[in-house]
Scaffold this motif. Sequence first.
Motif, PDB file in Angstrom:
ATOM      1  N   LEU A 133       0.825  -1.265  -0.001  1.00 27.85           N
ATOM      2  CA  LEU A 133      -0.064   0.079  -0.090  1.00 27.85           C
ATOM      3  C   LEU A 133       0.718   1.142   0.101  1.00 27.85           C
ATOM      4  CD1 LEU A 133      -2.776  -1.214   2.697  1.00 27.85           C
ATOM      5  CD2 LEU A 133      -2.939  -1.063   0.196  1.00 27.85           C
ATOM      6  N   ILE A 134       1.756   1.273   1.015  1.00 28.40           N
ATOM      7  CA  ILE A 134       2.908   2.602   0.777  1.00 28.40           C
ATOM      8  C   ILE A 134       3.502   2.557  -0.466  1.00 28.40           C
ATOM      9  CG2 ILE A 134       4.786   3.417   2.145  1.00 28.40           C
ATOM     10  CD1 ILE A 134       3.714   2.084   4.819  1.00 28.40           C
ATOM     11  N   LEU A 135       4.171   1.259  -1.017  1.00 25.74           N
ATOM     12  CA  LEU A 135       4.933   1.631  -2.145  1.00 25.74           C
ATOM     13  C   LEU A 135       4.042   1.721  -3.341  1.00 25.74           C
ATOM     14  CD1 LEU A 135       7.211  -1.429  -1.800  1.00 25.74           C
ATOM     15  CD2 LEU A 135       7.758   0.991  -1.372  1.00 25.74           C
ATOM     16  N   SER A 136       3.104   1.556  -3.258  1.00 27.40           N
ATOM     17  CA  SER A 136       1.868   1.864  -4.416  1.00 27.40           C
ATOM     18  C   SER A 136       1.648   3.312  -4.451  1.00 27.40           C
ATOM     19  CB  SER A 136       0.806   1.057  -4.745  1.00 27.40           C
ATOM     20  OG  SER A 136       0.068   1.532  -3.369  1.00 27.40           O
ATOM     21  N   ALA A 137       1.624   3.912  -3.300  1.00 23.99           N
ATOM     22  CA  ALA A 137       1.216   5.336  -3.320  1.00 23.99           C
ATOM     23  C   ALA A 137       2.397   6.149  -3.718  1.00 23.99           C
ATOM     24  CB  ALA A 137       1.117   5.670  -1.614  1.00 23.99           C
ATOM     25  N   ILE A 138       3.600   5.502  -3.126  1.00 19.74           N
ATOM     26  CA  ILE A 138       4.749   6.189  -3.777  1.00 19.74           C
ATOM     27  C   ILE A 138       5.153   6.240  -5.211  1.00 19.74           C
ATOM     28  CG2 ILE A 138       7.573   6.109  -3.258  1.00 19.74           C
ATOM     29  CD1 ILE A 138       6.997   5.364  -0.257  1.00 19.74           C
ATOM     30  N   TYR A 139       5.004   4.916  -5.788  1.00 22.24           N
ATOM     31  CA  TYR A 139       5.025   4.823  -7.202  1.00 22.24           C
ATOM     32  C   TYR A 139       4.307   5.665  -8.243  1.00 22.24           C
ATOM     33  CZ  TYR A 139       4.736   2.065 -11.440  1.00 22.24           C
ATOM     34  OH  TYR A 139       4.898   1.758 -12.917  1.00 22.24           O
ATOM     35  N   ASP A 140       3.069   6.148  -7.579  1.00 24.20           N
ATOM     36  CA  ASP A 140       2.388   7.162  -8.303  1.00 24.20           C
ATOM     37  C   ASP A 140       3.439   8.516  -8.368  1.00 24.20           C
ATOM     38  OD1 ASP A 140       0.160   5.594  -8.610  1.00 24.20           O
ATOM     39  OD2 ASP A 140      -0.771   6.592  -6.996  1.00 24.20           O
ATOM     40  N   LEU A 141       3.997   8.730  -7.616  1.00 23.38           N
ATOM     41  CA  LEU A 141       5.127   9.952  -7.599  1.00 23.38           C
ATOM     42  C   LEU A 141       6.223   9.663  -8.462  1.00 23.38           C
ATOM     43  CD1 LEU A 141       5.065  10.975  -3.855  1.00 23.38           C
ATOM     44  CD2 LEU A 141       3.692  11.829  -5.544  1.00 23.38           C
ATOM     45  N   SER A 142       6.932   8.662  -8.202  1.00 27.93           N
ATOM     46  CA  SER A 142       8.054   8.085  -9.203  1.00 27.93           C
ATOM     47  C   SER A 142       8.373   6.851  -8.888  1.00 27.93           C
ATOM     48  CB  SER A 142       9.343   8.985  -8.653  1.00 27.93           C
ATOM     49  OG  SER A 142      10.385   8.561  -9.287  1.00 27.93           O
ATOM     50  N   LYS A 143       8.667   5.793  -9.991  1.00 25.75           N
ATOM     51  CA  LYS A 143       8.979   4.585  -9.985  1.00 25.75           C
ATOM     52  C   LYS A 143      10.338   4.473  -9.009  1.00 25.75           C
ATOM     53  CE  LYS A 143       7.189   3.504 -14.739  1.00 25.75           C
ATOM     54  NZ  LYS A 143       7.447   3.070 -15.689  1.00 25.75           N
ATOM     55  N   LYS A 144      11.218   5.180  -9.456  1.00 20.52           N
ATOM     56  CA  LYS A 144      12.760   5.199  -8.503  1.00 20.52           C
ATOM     57  C   LYS A 144      12.564   5.296  -7.009  1.00 20.52           C
ATOM     58  CE  LYS A 144      15.758   5.596 -12.535  1.00 20.52           C
ATOM     59  NZ  LYS A 144      17.143   5.844 -12.579  1.00 20.52           N
ATOM     60  N   TRP A 145      11.449   6.120  -6.838  1.00 16.46           N
ATOM     61  CA  TRP A 145      11.255   6.291  -5.300  1.00 16.46           C
ATOM     62  C   TRP A 145      11.092   5.194  -4.312  1.00 16.46           C
ATOM     63  CZ3 TRP A 145      13.335   9.945  -2.087  1.00 16.46           C
ATOM     64  CH2 TRP A 145      13.867  10.952  -2.417  1.00 16.46           C
ATOM     65  N   ILE A 146      10.247   4.208  -4.845  1.00 17.64           N
ATOM     66  CA  ILE A 146       9.665   3.010  -4.238  1.00 17.64           C
ATOM     67  C   ILE A 146      11.390   2.436  -3.754  1.00 17.64           C
ATOM     68  CG2 ILE A 146       7.876   2.624  -5.151  1.00 17.64           C
ATOM     69  CD1 ILE A 146       8.579   0.451  -6.876  1.00 17.64           C
ATOM     70  N   TYR A 147      12.165   2.247  -4.622  1.00 20.64           N
ATOM     71  CA  TYR A 147      13.726   1.759  -4.351  1.00 20.64           C
ATOM     72  C   TYR A 147      14.360   2.428  -3.369  1.00 20.64           C
ATOM     73  CZ  TYR A 147      12.132  -0.997  -8.036  1.00 20.64           C
ATOM     74  OH  TYR A 147      11.444  -1.737  -9.033  1.00 20.64           O
ATOM     75  N   TYR A 148      14.183   3.925  -3.234  1.00 22.64           N
ATOM     76  CA  TYR A 148      15.053   4.556  -2.382  1.00 22.64           C
ATOM     77  C   TYR A 148      14.364   4.527  -0.894  1.00 22.64           C
ATOM     78  CZ  TYR A 148      16.796   7.202  -6.328  1.00 22.64           C
ATOM     79  OH  TYR A 148      17.720   7.537  -7.403  1.00 22.64           O
ATOM     80  N   PHE A 149      12.923   4.437  -1.133  1.00 25.91           N
ATOM     81  CA  PHE A 149      12.086   4.530   0.194  1.00 25.91           C
ATOM     82  C   PHE A 149      12.644   2.852   0.937  1.00 25.91           C
ATOM     83  CE2 PHE A 149       8.305   2.815   2.617  1.00 25.91           C
ATOM     84  CZ  PHE A 149       8.378   3.788   3.665  1.00 25.91           C
ATOM     85  N   SER A 150      12.589   2.041  -0.101  1.00 23.60           N
ATOM     86  CA  SER A 150      12.846   0.579   0.597  1.00 23.60           C
ATOM     87  C   SER A 150      14.355   0.590   1.032  1.00 23.60           C
ATOM     88  CB  SER A 150      12.854  -0.442  -0.530  1.00 23.60           C
ATOM     89  OG  SER A 150      11.642  -0.472  -1.059  1.00 23.60           O
ATOM     90  N   SER A 151      15.391   1.319   0.509  1.00 23.70           N
ATOM     91  CA  SER A 151      16.731   1.290   0.910  1.00 23.70           C
ATOM     92  C   SER A 151      16.734   2.134   2.519  1.00 23.70           C
ATOM     93  CB  SER A 151      17.560   2.007  -0.097  1.00 23.70           C
ATOM     94  OG  SER A 151      17.383   3.472  -0.285  1.00 23.70           O
ATOM     95  N   PHE A 152      15.897   3.145   2.286  1.00 22.57           N
ATOM     96  CA  PHE A 152      15.700   3.776   3.772  1.00 22.57           C
ATOM     97  C   PHE A 152      15.177   2.976   4.924  1.00 22.57           C
ATOM     98  CE2 PHE A 152      13.230   6.147   6.846  1.00 22.57           C
ATOM     99  CZ  PHE A 152      14.124   6.749   7.565  1.00 22.57           C
ATOM    100  N   THR A 153      14.284   2.092   4.518  1.00 25.65           N
ATOM    101  CA  THR A 153      13.832   0.914   5.604  1.00 25.65           C
ATOM    102  C   THR A 153      15.035  -0.020   5.742  1.00 25.65           C
ATOM    103  OG1 THR A 153      13.007  -0.358   3.682  1.00 25.65           O
ATOM    104  CG2 THR A 153      11.392   1.435   5.107  1.00 25.65           C
ATOM    105  N   ALA A 154      15.612  -0.267   4.906  1.00 25.90           N
ATOM    106  CA  ALA A 154      16.818  -1.291   5.163  1.00 25.90           C
ATOM    107  C   ALA A 154      18.158  -0.554   5.888  1.00 25.90           C
ATOM    108  CB  ALA A 154      17.503  -1.790   3.697  1.00 25.90           C
ATOM    109  N   LEU A 155      18.273   0.797   5.616  1.00 29.36           N
ATOM    110  CA  LEU A 155      19.114   1.395   6.566  1.00 29.36           C
ATOM    111  C   LEU A 155      18.642   1.684   7.920  1.00 29.36           C
ATOM    112  CD1 LEU A 155      21.764   3.103   6.593  1.00 29.36           C
ATOM    113  CD2 LEU A 155      20.189   5.091   6.045  1.00 29.36           C
ATOM    114  N   VAL A 156      17.343   1.688   8.177  1.00 27.91           N
ATOM    115  CA  VAL A 156      16.817   1.502   9.646  1.00 27.91           C
ATOM    116  C   VAL A 156      16.957   0.286  10.123  1.00 27.91           C
ATOM    117  CG1 VAL A 156      14.615   1.865  11.028  1.00 27.91           C
ATOM    118  CG2 VAL A 156      15.033   3.562   9.247  1.00 27.91           C
ATOM    119  N   GLY A 157      16.958  -0.705   9.445  1.00 31.03           N
ATOM    120  CA  GLY A 157      17.377  -2.146  10.033  1.00 31.03           C
ATOM    121  C   GLY A 157      18.663  -2.247  10.301  1.00 31.03           C
TER     122      GLY A 157
END
Length: 167
Positions: A133-157
């Motif tokens: 749900l979150i990634l689909s909302a981000i995808y509407d803004l930019s395709k690449k931002w879903i990977y940036y967002f996912s990398s951020f969550t991995a960085l938090v991990g």
Amino acid sequence: RHLLHALLVTSLLSSTRSVLIILQSVLCVFLEFSVYPWLTGTVKVPIPYLAATGMAIEFFSYLAMTVDSEIGSMIACTVLWIGYCFAAPTSVSILSDFVLEEGRLDDDAPTILGQILSYNNFFWQTSLIISPLILSAIYDLSKKWIYYFSSFTALVGVIIMGYIATW
């Protein structure tokens, strides 16, 4: 995410994608059933260190998946799976080991471990529902931002596992 990435970024034939996914799956089975137990059992690498390493690999893989090269992107996907294999079994292992090593078990040991695993499974399942749900909302803004967002969550991990590694 992997299938979405393969469909959106690459123009590879579906048979090529299928073969790649099968090879990646076989690699994951090998890593999960031989390399991970060898590292934690024989080499005695602490589980939080493996998790932090796996999540760091995921962080850089997500960033690498934004490249415009199909081959580079698919290599990044494969490396992402390798990172996942080191990070995924960690949460259950750390919780169980923490309870066992710290002597927190009494006569209710099976109940406590069962509750820990239940909570872990609950949050994992919740993330599987919420993440798309979150990634689909981000995808509407930019395709690449879903990977940036996912990398951020991995960085938090990575940060969380780094903290746990100091216990």
